[in-house]
Design a protein around this motif. Structure first.
Motif, PDB file in Angstrom:
ATOM      1  N   ASN A 156       0.744  -1.290  -0.058  1.00  0.00           N
ATOM      2  CA  ASN A 156       0.011   0.128   0.150  1.00  0.00           C
ATOM      3  C   ASN A 156       0.844   1.219  -0.046  1.00  0.00           C
ATOM      4  O   ASN A 156       0.239   2.422  -0.249  1.00  0.00           O
ATOM      5  CB  ASN A 156      -0.989   0.099   1.035  1.00  0.00           C
ATOM      6  N   LEU A 190      -4.399  -5.094   1.889  1.00  0.00           N
ATOM      7  CA  LEU A 190      -5.116  -3.862   1.762  1.00  0.00           C
ATOM      8  C   LEU A 190      -5.166  -3.870   0.250  1.00  0.00           C
ATOM      9  O   LEU A 190      -4.453  -3.802  -0.527  1.00  0.00           O
ATOM     10  CB  LEU A 190      -4.408  -2.640   2.255  1.00  0.00           C
ATOM     11  N   ARG A 221     -10.394  -2.373   1.820  1.00  0.00           N
ATOM     12  CA  ARG A 221     -10.470  -0.841   2.581  1.00  0.00           C
ATOM     13  C   ARG A 221     -11.825  -0.634   3.319  1.00  0.00           C
ATOM     14  O   ARG A 221     -12.736  -0.531   2.559  1.00  0.00           O
ATOM     15  CB  ARG A 221      -9.819   0.360   1.587  1.00  0.00           C
ATOM     16  N   GLY A 222     -11.502  -0.571   4.605  1.00  0.00           N
ATOM     17  CA  GLY A 222     -12.890  -0.102   5.347  1.00  0.00           C
ATOM     18  C   GLY A 222     -13.978  -1.546   5.332  1.00  0.00           C
ATOM     19  O   GLY A 222     -15.017  -1.442   5.744  1.00  0.00           O
ATOM     20  N   ASP A 235     -16.448  -2.427   8.984  1.00  0.00           N
ATOM     21  CA  ASP A 235     -16.908  -1.168   9.082  1.00  0.00           C
ATOM     22  C   ASP A 235     -17.850  -1.185  10.582  1.00  0.00           C
ATOM     23  O   ASP A 235     -17.859  -2.264  11.310  1.00  0.00           O
ATOM     24  CB  ASP A 235     -17.629  -0.853   8.043  1.00  0.00           C
ATOM     25  N   ARG A 277      -3.640  -4.985   7.962  1.00  0.00           N
ATOM     26  CA  ARG A 277      -3.388  -3.349   7.685  1.00  0.00           C
ATOM     27  C   ARG A 277      -4.497  -2.689   8.379  1.00  0.00           C
ATOM     28  O   ARG A 277      -5.609  -3.204   8.245  1.00  0.00           O
ATOM     29  CB  ARG A 277      -3.654  -3.264   6.147  1.00  0.00           C
ATOM     30  N   GLU A 321      -6.009   0.092   7.552  1.00  0.00           N
ATOM     31  CA  GLU A 321      -7.011   0.597   6.791  1.00  0.00           C
ATOM     32  C   GLU A 321      -8.145  -0.244   6.375  1.00  0.00           C
ATOM     33  O   GLU A 321      -9.173   0.000   5.951  1.00  0.00           O
ATOM     34  CB  GLU A 321      -6.315   1.384   5.753  1.00  0.00           C
ATOM     35  N   ASP A 377     -12.485   0.312   9.935  1.00  0.00           N
ATOM     36  CA  ASP A 377     -12.785   1.263  10.449  1.00  0.00           C
ATOM     37  C   ASP A 377     -12.393   1.743  11.933  1.00  0.00           C
ATOM     38  O   ASP A 377     -13.223   1.277  12.860  1.00  0.00           O
ATOM     39  CB  ASP A 377     -14.546   1.516  10.474  1.00  0.00           C
ATOM     40  N   GLU A 378     -11.294   2.287  11.973  1.00  0.00           N
ATOM     41  CA  GLU A 378     -10.721   2.680  13.386  1.00  0.00           C
ATOM     42  C   GLU A 378     -11.576   3.551  14.412  1.00  0.00           C
ATOM     43  O   GLU A 378     -11.808   2.889  15.500  1.00  0.00           O
ATOM     44  CB  GLU A 378      -9.157   3.164  13.176  1.00  0.00           C
ATOM     45  N   SER A 420      -1.550  -2.910  13.745  1.00  0.00           N
ATOM     46  CA  SER A 420      -1.201  -2.144  12.582  1.00  0.00           C
ATOM     47  C   SER A 420      -2.530  -1.129  12.993  1.00  0.00           C
ATOM     48  O   SER A 420      -3.482  -1.242  13.549  1.00  0.00           O
ATOM     49  CB  SER A 420      -1.678  -2.709  11.313  1.00  0.00           C
ATOM     50  N   ALA A 442      -4.667   2.759  11.090  1.00  0.00           N
ATOM     51  CA  ALA A 442      -5.086   3.536   9.985  1.00  0.00           C
ATOM     52  C   ALA A 442      -3.951   4.482   9.595  1.00  0.00           C
ATOM     53  O   ALA A 442      -3.731   4.892   8.503  1.00  0.00           O
ATOM     54  CB  ALA A 442      -6.257   4.044  10.316  1.00  0.00           C
ATOM     55  N   GLU A 443      -3.107   5.266  10.551  1.00  0.00           N
ATOM     56  CA  GLU A 443      -2.289   6.154  10.295  1.00  0.00           C
ATOM     57  C   GLU A 443      -0.900   5.516  10.962  1.00  0.00           C
ATOM     58  O   GLU A 443      -0.882   5.212  12.300  1.00  0.00           O
ATOM     59  CB  GLU A 443      -2.519   7.340  10.931  1.00  0.00           C
TER      60      GLU A 443
END
Length: 320
Positions: free
Chosen positions: A81, A208, A213-214, A217, A235, A237, A240-241, A260, A262-263
């Motif tokens: 990613n 990812l 992604r997401g 959720d 990952r 991402e 949904d953190e 891991s 999201a940022e």
């Protein structure tokens, strides 16, 4: 003329360096998370034949264009990613990764998080340090008979399943892309929502991609049982953190083990204040053993490619 190979985001392990140096290659390395300005300058100055990606924000088309001689991008690991695959494809630059080299370490880390949470290690450690000796405060539980649901059933998930079964865990997995032959003594679940709703422990092992992604959720987190534990060594991402944090804060799920985010590196987060969470800094795949294996494999594959020798197809990243 020797090849020029740049490692972007800290040097690879000495075993990998030795392989590259033995070939006569000129090696260039940056510190972890170099600035974009520094990357552009380094690539323009040294014009490498190949780059090995470790700890950088993102390798995009502009950075690739800064090195007109670039023939290959190699990820020191398996998550891509941080590489613009579409941009590399448009420039006819193949991308390879170290498929499988750190899978055992990641699977072990996931199992370690599961054990730490179910045995209440973090809380008991805090009690002892605070001078409390009260066995009524112990909230541990057995793994035997509990349902472990794996989201993603590639090599890491398969290794974790083989580790978990002797402990008495009942393992099921969701992966629409895995062949039926992979599900040896593991129950295949074809509906992700069903797996989340029926698992005592959910462990995430999906890459990812735009499709994932997401994936986990708000609605899917809400399907999980109040006593359920959530493990992520994949990952950040994919999850949904904020929704996960809200569920943990409200005790709608019992706990989480997260490697891991999201940022990354993450900024200050409400996760830091939760006592039902165990956090590690994306280190599941970087044990000393795994680093040696990844570095050795990456170095060998880079040299094979630059010399025009065969590289196994499983190491190439397919354009999405």
């Amino acid at each position: 003329m020797p090849f020029v190979i740049a490692t972007l985001g800290t040097q690879i392990a000495p075993e990998g360096v030795a392989i590259l140096e033995a070939s006569g290659a000129t090696l260039i390395a940056t510190p972890a998370y170099p600035s974009r300005t520094d990357l552009l300058a380094l690539l323009a100055q040294h014009n490498p034949d190949a780059v090995i990606i470790r700890l950088i924000e993102h390798l995009d088309g502009e950075l690739m264009d800064a090195a007109p001689n670039l023939k290959l991008i190699a990820k020191h690991g398996v998550g891509t990613n941080d590489i613009d695959i579409a941009a590399a494809t448009a420039r006819n630059i193949p991308v390879i990764m170290a498929t499988g080299a750190n899978a055992h370490s990641v699977a072990e880390h996931a199992l370690g998080l599961i054990l730490a949470l179910t045995k209440d290690f973090a809380a008991q450690d805090r009690h002892i340090r605070a001078g409390r000796w009260d066995k009524k405060l112990y909230a541990g539980r057995e793994l035997r008979g509990q349902k472990l649901g794996l989201v993603g059933f590639g090599l890491i998930g398969q290794i974790l399943a083989r580790m978990a079964q002797p402990l008495g865990l009942l393992v099921s997995a969701y992966d629409p892309y895995a062949p039926d032959s992979a599900f040896d003594n593991v129950t295949r679940i074809t509906d992700l929502d069903s797996l989340l709703a029926t698992s005592d422990i959910v462990s995430l092992h999906t890459p990812l991609t735009p499709a994932t992604r997401g994936l986990i959720d708000t609605n899917r987190i809400a399907l999980m049982q109040p006593h359920a534990l959530f493990i992520n060594t994949a990952r950040g991402e994919v999850v949904d953190e904020p929704a996960l944090i809200a569920a943990l804060q409200a005790k709608k799920i019992a706990g989480a083990g997260l490697d891991s985010f999201a940022e990354e590196p993450p900024q200050r987060s409400p996760l830091w204040n939760l006592d039902n969470v165990i956090l590690t800094p994306h280190v599941a795949g970087v044990t000393e053993d795994a680093k040696r294996a990844v570095s050795t494999l990456t170095a060998q594959n880079v040299l094979h490619f630059l010399r025009g020798e065969a590289v196994e197809p499983r190491y190439f990243v397919k354009p999405s």
